[in-house]
Design a protein around this motif. Sequence first.
Motif, PDB file in Angstrom:
ATOM      1  N   SER A 166      -9.385  -9.168  -1.385  1.00  0.00           N
ATOM      2  CA  SER A 166      -8.162  -8.634  -0.803  1.00  0.00           C
ATOM      3  C   SER A 166      -7.161  -8.410  -1.922  1.00  0.00           C
ATOM      4  CB  SER A 166      -7.593  -9.582   0.248  1.00  0.00           C
ATOM      5  OG  SER A 166      -7.083 -10.776  -0.344  1.00  0.00           O
ATOM      6  N   ALA A 169      -0.034  -5.889  -0.988  1.00  0.00           N
ATOM      7  CA  ALA A 169       0.390  -4.549  -0.594  1.00  0.00           C
ATOM      8  C   ALA A 169       0.946  -3.775  -1.782  1.00  0.00           C
ATOM      9  CB  ALA A 169       1.426  -4.634   0.520  1.00  0.00           C
ATOM     10  N   ASP A 185      -4.952   1.123   1.969  1.00  0.00           N
ATOM     11  CA  ASP A 185      -5.475   0.092   2.879  1.00  0.00           C
ATOM     12  C   ASP A 185      -6.747  -0.530   2.311  1.00  0.00           C
ATOM     13  OD1 ASP A 185      -3.435   0.562   4.734  1.00  0.00           O
ATOM     14  OD2 ASP A 185      -4.602   2.109   5.770  1.00  0.00           O
ATOM     15  N   TYR A 213      -7.865   4.502   8.220  1.00  0.00           N
ATOM     16  CA  TYR A 213      -7.356   3.797   7.040  1.00  0.00           C
ATOM     17  C   TYR A 213      -7.206   4.752   5.858  1.00  0.00           C
ATOM     18  CZ  TYR A 213      -8.643  -0.548   9.463  1.00  0.00           C
ATOM     19  OH  TYR A 213      -8.752  -1.574  10.367  1.00  0.00           O
ATOM     20  N   SER A 214      -6.247   4.442   4.993  1.00  0.00           N
ATOM     21  CA  SER A 214      -6.171   5.119   3.704  1.00  0.00           C
ATOM     22  C   SER A 214      -7.114   4.410   2.742  1.00  0.00           C
ATOM     23  CB  SER A 214      -4.742   5.112   3.164  1.00  0.00           C
ATOM     24  OG  SER A 214      -4.264   3.784   2.969  1.00  0.00           O
ATOM     25  N   ILE A 244      -9.281  -5.182   0.338  1.00  0.00           N
ATOM     26  CA  ILE A 244      -8.547  -4.967   1.579  1.00  0.00           C
ATOM     27  C   ILE A 244      -7.074  -5.280   1.345  1.00  0.00           C
ATOM     28  CG2 ILE A 244      -8.310  -5.610   4.006  1.00  0.00           C
ATOM     29  CD1 ILE A 244     -11.192  -6.677   3.866  1.00  0.00           C
ATOM     30  N   ASN A 245      -6.203  -4.401   1.770  1.00  0.00           N
ATOM     31  CA  ASN A 245      -4.763  -4.641   1.664  1.00  0.00           C
ATOM     32  C   ASN A 245      -4.371  -5.793   2.594  1.00  0.00           C
ATOM     33  OD1 ASN A 245      -1.867  -4.391   1.793  1.00  0.00           O
ATOM     34  ND2 ASN A 245      -2.100  -2.291   1.038  1.00  0.00           N
ATOM     35  N   LYS A 247      -1.632  -6.731   3.801  1.00  0.00           N
ATOM     36  CA  LYS A 247      -0.660  -6.456   4.868  1.00  0.00           C
ATOM     37  C   LYS A 247      -1.353  -6.094   6.179  1.00  0.00           C
ATOM     38  CE  LYS A 247      -0.086  -1.478   4.053  1.00  0.00           C
ATOM     39  NZ  LYS A 247       0.838  -0.394   3.646  1.00  0.00           N
ATOM     40  N   LEU A 248      -2.625  -5.681   6.091  1.00  0.00           N
ATOM     41  CA  LEU A 248      -3.360  -5.318   7.299  1.00  0.00           C
ATOM     42  C   LEU A 248      -3.657  -6.523   8.178  1.00  0.00           C
ATOM     43  CD1 LEU A 248      -6.022  -2.836   5.856  1.00  0.00           C
ATOM     44  CD2 LEU A 248      -3.920  -2.258   7.098  1.00  0.00           C
ATOM     45  N   LEU A 264      -8.961  -5.647  12.488  1.00  0.00           N
ATOM     46  CA  LEU A 264      -9.565  -5.425  11.175  1.00  0.00           C
ATOM     47  C   LEU A 264     -10.939  -6.073  11.106  1.00  0.00           C
ATOM     48  CD1 LEU A 264      -9.522  -4.496   8.211  1.00  0.00           C
ATOM     49  CD2 LEU A 264      -8.325  -6.629   7.676  1.00  0.00           C
TER      50      LEU A 264
END
Length: 283
Positions: A166, A169, A185, A213-214, A244-245, A247-248, A264
């Motif tokens: 991870s 952000a 993301d 997702y981006s 993985i970002n 913030k998700l 997620l």
Amino acid sequence: MTADLIRTLEGTSALVLDSPHSGTFYPDDFQYAVPLPLLRQAEDTHVEKLYDFAPALGVAWVEALFPRSYLDANRDTTEIDTTLFDSPWPGPVATDPKVLSKVRLGKGLIWRSTDGGLPIYQRHLSVGEVQDRIERCWVPYHAAVAQAIDAAHARHGYSVHINCHSMPAVASSHATEFPGEAHADFVVGNRDHSTSSPALAELICEHLRALGYSVALNHPYKGVELVRRYSHPASHRHSIQLEINRKLYMDETTLAPNAGFAPLREHLQGLVQRLLTVDPRAL
């Protein structure tokens, strides 16, 4: 003690997942000099929970229980910051400027500083204690990943290894060579298509983009030691780093999972199930 620092679950499929940075057990001999909540910002917190469905699907799983700030299993043992020691380091030390870029940021095999640049230690480390960390953490972790990939490849004639991570952000000042960069993301990394086929990396990117997702490919994270060391696409051994970002799925300050965690996790399960149906030799 080594058995308490690494968790492994055997699989039956061609897929192997590993999480080298989600460990939360801080050994007594760490003797860090920064507040623990600040040090914990380095963790890939909850990554092991996001993928906890995987073993039931026949996916091999390897997880570091020690924290990355104690020893980063995703670095080579030559990525040594010699300024940390109270005596000369007797082993080989990398000299390639690209390899040493993370060492300069304080993020070598043994971290010198937090992502914000604060010194982790108020002491010099002994050569012996770092050699001990390597023997108790790095050596068995890498052996477990290698064994899992070898077994998957032997069973199926190919292997797909996902190195699970991870990311914050926004990149911190001493975390990457792109401080302040807002992350996508997901970042899919295969070291510029050297650790997996381009088609497999693109399949993962497109799967995630189709979910809304981006997704960035090989920027700002290309993948490091674990995907480099255990991949060989020409022999049908594919390794991809997946970031993985945070913030998700979590509050980056409190580390508590947020409302995005469950959806997620469901999407990651769908991705894993997709990969279980894919033979990269046919892509």
